[in-house]
Design a protein around this motif. Structure first.
Motif, mmCIF file in Angstrom:
data_model
loop_
_atom_site.group_PDB
_atom_site.id
_atom_site.type_symbol
_atom_site.label_atom_id
_atom_site.label_comp_id
_atom_site.label_asym_id
_atom_site.label_seq_id
_atom_site.Cartn_x
_atom_site.Cartn_y
_atom_site.Cartn_z
ATOM 1 N N ARG A 281 8.406 -5.803 -13.379
ATOM 2 C CA ARG A 281 9.041 -6.224 -12.120
ATOM 3 C C ARG A 281 8.023 -6.370 -10.992
ATOM 4 N NH1 ARG A 281 14.384 -6.415 -12.136
ATOM 5 N NH2 ARG A 281 15.376 -5.623 -14.025
ATOM 6 N N LEU A 282 6.829 -6.786 -11.339
ATOM 7 C CA LEU A 282 5.799 -6.943 -10.308
ATOM 8 C C LEU A 282 5.726 -8.402 -9.869
ATOM 9 C CD1 LEU A 282 2.777 -4.863 -11.610
ATOM 10 C CD2 LEU A 282 4.073 -4.458 -9.549
ATOM 11 N N ASP A 283 5.983 -8.644 -8.605
ATOM 12 C CA ASP A 283 5.848 -10.004 -8.085
ATOM 13 C C ASP A 283 4.543 -10.169 -7.314
ATOM 14 O OD1 ASP A 283 8.324 -10.485 -9.110
ATOM 15 O OD2 ASP A 283 9.372 -10.061 -7.241
ATOM 16 N N GLU A 284 4.136 -9.092 -6.669
ATOM 17 C CA GLU A 284 2.891 -9.127 -5.892
ATOM 18 C C GLU A 284 2.097 -7.853 -6.132
ATOM 19 O OE1 GLU A 284 3.685 -9.818 -1.765
ATOM 20 O OE2 GLU A 284 3.277 -11.954 -1.987
ATOM 21 N N VAL A 285 0.790 -7.980 -6.135
ATOM 22 C CA VAL A 285 -0.077 -6.807 -6.296
ATOM 23 C C VAL A 285 -1.204 -6.896 -5.266
ATOM 24 C CG1 VAL A 285 0.354 -6.474 -8.770
ATOM 25 C CG2 VAL A 285 -1.458 -8.024 -8.047
ATOM 26 N N SER A 286 -2.005 -5.857 -5.167
ATOM 27 C CA SER A 286 -3.185 -5.894 -4.290
ATOM 28 C C SER A 286 -4.430 -5.656 -5.132
ATOM 29 C CB SER A 286 -3.088 -4.805 -3.228
ATOM 30 O OG SER A 286 -1.949 -5.004 -2.442
ATOM 31 N N VAL A 287 -5.447 -6.458 -4.872
ATOM 32 C CA VAL A 287 -6.717 -6.291 -5.584
ATOM 33 C C VAL A 287 -7.686 -5.587 -4.642
ATOM 34 C CG1 VAL A 287 -8.535 -7.458 -6.876
ATOM 35 C CG2 VAL A 287 -6.289 -8.509 -6.691
ATOM 36 N N VAL A 288 -8.337 -4.553 -5.143
ATOM 37 C CA VAL A 288 -9.321 -3.835 -4.322
ATOM 38 C C VAL A 288 -10.635 -4.600 -4.400
ATOM 39 C CG1 VAL A 288 -10.541 -1.653 -3.988
ATOM 40 C CG2 VAL A 288 -8.188 -1.642 -4.840
ATOM 41 N N VAL A 289 -11.053 -5.129 -3.254
ATOM 42 C CA VAL A 289 -12.326 -5.873 -3.234
ATOM 43 C C VAL A 289 -13.249 -5.232 -2.203
ATOM 44 C CG1 VAL A 289 -11.422 -8.097 -4.007
ATOM 45 C CG2 VAL A 289 -11.372 -7.546 -1.589
ATOM 46 N N ALA A 290 -14.519 -5.518 -2.361
ATOM 47 C CA ALA A 290 -15.497 -4.946 -1.422
ATOM 48 C C ALA A 290 -15.258 -5.522 -0.036
ATOM 49 C CB ALA A 290 -16.904 -5.280 -1.894
ATOM 50 N N ALA A 291 -15.372 -4.667 0.970
ATOM 51 C CA ALA A 291 -15.153 -5.144 2.337
ATOM 52 C C ALA A 291 -16.275 -6.076 2.757
ATOM 53 C CB ALA A 291 -15.093 -3.955 3.279
ATOM 54 N N GLU A 292 -15.887 -7.076 3.544
ATOM 55 C CA GLU A 292 -16.931 -7.976 4.048
ATOM 56 C C GLU A 292 -17.786 -7.195 5.034
ATOM 57 O OE1 GLU A 292 -14.622 -11.099 5.700
ATOM 58 O OE2 GLU A 292 -13.982 -11.775 3.719
ATOM 59 N N PRO A 293 -19.083 -7.396 4.979
ATOM 60 C CA PRO A 293 -19.932 -6.635 5.907
ATOM 61 C C PRO A 293 -19.586 -6.990 7.355
ATOM 62 C CG PRO A 293 -21.196 -8.336 4.761
ATOM 63 C CD PRO A 293 -19.851 -8.320 4.153
ATOM 64 N N THR A 294 -19.354 -5.947 8.145
ATOM 65 C CA THR A 294 -19.007 -6.222 9.550
ATOM 66 C C THR A 294 -20.253 -6.666 10.296
ATOM 67 O OG1 THR A 294 -19.292 -3.872 9.890
ATOM 68 C CG2 THR A 294 -17.024 -4.665 9.778
ATOM 69 N N PRO A 295 -20.117 -7.714 11.101
ATOM 70 C CA PRO A 295 -21.316 -8.198 11.807
ATOM 71 C C PRO A 295 -21.827 -7.145 12.792
ATOM 72 C CG PRO A 295 -19.327 -9.335 12.568
ATOM 73 C CD PRO A 295 -18.914 -8.463 11.428
#
Lengths: 306, 168
Positions: A281-295
């Motif tokens: 019953r999964l319609d949406e999930v979240s993928v853990v990705v590396a954070a974009e480097p903050t400027p």
């Protein structure tokens, strides 16, 4: 007649004819055995290495995945229209129920905020630095499941172009879902935690005892391994991820312990785990990705003109 | 490549999409039909050896692509299933819907058991025999078999008509 010499094929010619006739005669078995042997050898060599998609794989996936996305997207759109406009019966009752739930949730949220602030204060007091790698969650729509009934995969509409990498953790609000097993530029296949190839380091929330949750191939059940027989593990105990480099972030729900069996001998006990997530019953999930480097903030130059 | 081969590959691709999307939309957990296995069964019982084996490999490859299992497991199993069914072909009849469902049920069970054995033995994941899901999957495959068989029969009868009309 004298002088007339029969010119038959030479030795090389004869062997060529022989090979040719054998190939012609056993054409079918040779072809079938080759067709059986080649995939088996490749599977045998790569069985423990996982799968990297080649160009042909990517082309086939880039042709079929958008069709899957369109079909499931259309089905969801029709379902939304149905639920939004036609099936309005019971909306009033649901509204009352949701208001009550909302009030309850707000009160829990306030408590959680208090706890978070307290936690931050205590961390500062203890000079604790968070060593977790910075990360962000990328929401992804599920578009299909693995074609074979024996596969334990989901296809999501996010790929390498969105920053998804092989091995990235995939989670849902109820708990962990799996890891990215293969991906193209726009799509990724997620191997579920119930897959026999999956193993997740776990901690029992109540006792802090460590163990490993291993997939069994059954979508509703995993196996608990390496849980010490001396641990006070009980039915219904919640297991969360233990974290560690290359694994899921710590503290995410895996599932609840069931069928605990303590044998009179051996180091470890036997138990099963019911996953926290209903994968069907999964319609949406979240993928853990590396954070974009903050400027980095622009450096102030000493003596710069005001 | 003949037109028939191209059409069978297209049918396989379409069934692979159906197999991926329908269980997801209907929230099916276990009773999932192995549609590509039914195509392999049909090919084993009706096709020429070389063409059938090659098409079975293609069907297996399509299963492989969406399974995230080590490469070519299902390609190998597709050809193996083709050979086994071909060898026992004279004993198997799939004329009626019930007959084809029964053959598909048996083939699905055997295919699942071999898949579990090969997968567990070579990947090091261990043997995990879950008979409940295997039987439910076989039931799903048996229910879908008459439909897939009739699609493929129609495709083949179309070619027979074209051949009879002298179009090549």
């Amino acid at each position: 007649m004298q002088g007339e010499k029969r010119e038959g094929p030479g030795r090389a010619g004869r062997s060529e004819i022989l090979v040719g006739s054998i190939l012609k005669r056993f054409r079918e078995p040779i072809f079938v055995v080759a067709l059986l042997a080649v995939p088996f050898v490749i599977f045998f060599v790569k069985a423990k290495k996982g799968r990297d998609l080649n160009l042909v794989d990517k082309v086939v996936l880039s042709l079929t995945a958008p069709i899957e996305k369109t079909i499931s997207g259309t089905a969801f759109a029709v379902s939304d229209v149905w639920h939004g406009y036609l099936a309005l019966r019971g909306v009033r009752d649901e509204n009352v129920r949701l208001r009550r739930e909302s009030i309850r949730a707000r009160s829990i949220e306030q408590q959680t905020t208090e706890l978070r602030l307290e936690n931050e204060r205590l961390k500062r007091l203890l000079d604790f630095t968070d060593k977790q790698a910075p990360m962000r969650l990328l929401t992804a729509r599920v578009v299909a499941v693995g074609a074979s009934p024996h596969s334990h995969t989901l296809r999501i509409a996010r790929g390498a172009d969105d920053g998804v990498v092989k091995g990235a953790a995939v989670i849902a609000p109820d708990g962990i879902v799996g890891t990215v097993a293969q991906l193209t530029s726009a799509y990724a296949d997620v191997q579920l935690v119930v897959s026999p190839l999956s193993a997740v380091p776990a901690i029992t929330q109540r006792t802090r005892g460590r163990s490993t949750v291993k997939g069994t191939g059954d979508i509703g059940r995993c196996k608990l391994e390496y849980a010490l027989r001396t641990d006070d593990l009980q039915e219904g105990d919640l297991l969360v991820t233990a974290g560690g480099p290359g694994f899921y972030p710590p503290g995410l729900r895996i599932g609840r312990v069931t069928n605990v069996v303590r044998k009179p001998h051996g180091l470890f006990l036997d138990a099963e785990v019911v996953p926290a997530v209903d994968f069907s019953r999964l319609d949406e999930v979240s993928v853990v990705v590396a954070a974009e480097p903050t400027p980095a903030p622009p450096a102030e130059v000493a003596g710069s003109p005001q | 490549m003949t037109l028939r081969i191209a059409l069978v590959i297209l049918v396989c691709a379409a069934l692979s999409v159906v197999e991926s999307v329908v269980p997801f939309l209907l929230h099916l957990r276990t009773a999932r039909a192995d549609l590509l296995l039914i195509v392999i069964l049909y090919l084993a019982l009706h096709d020429d050896v070389i063409e059938g084996a090659a098409l079975s490999a293609v069907a297996g490859y399509l299963s492989d692509l969406t399974s995230a299992t080590p490469a070519f497991l299902y390609t190998f199993l597709g050809v193996l299933t083709f050979i086994v069914v071909r060898l026992g072909g004279s004993a198997l009849k799939t004329e009626g819907g019930i007959q084809s469902a029964a053959v598909a049920f048996g083939a699905s069970l055997i295919h699942s058991i071999i898949a579990t054995l090969v997968f567990g033995f070579f990947t090091g994941a261990g043997m995990h025999f879950e008979f409940g899901p295997l039987i439910w999957s076989a039931v799903g495959t048996a229910i879908a078999a008459p439909i897939v068989f009739s699609i493929l029969r129609r495709l083949d009868s179309g070619f027979l008509h074209v051949d009879g009309g002298g179009l090549h």
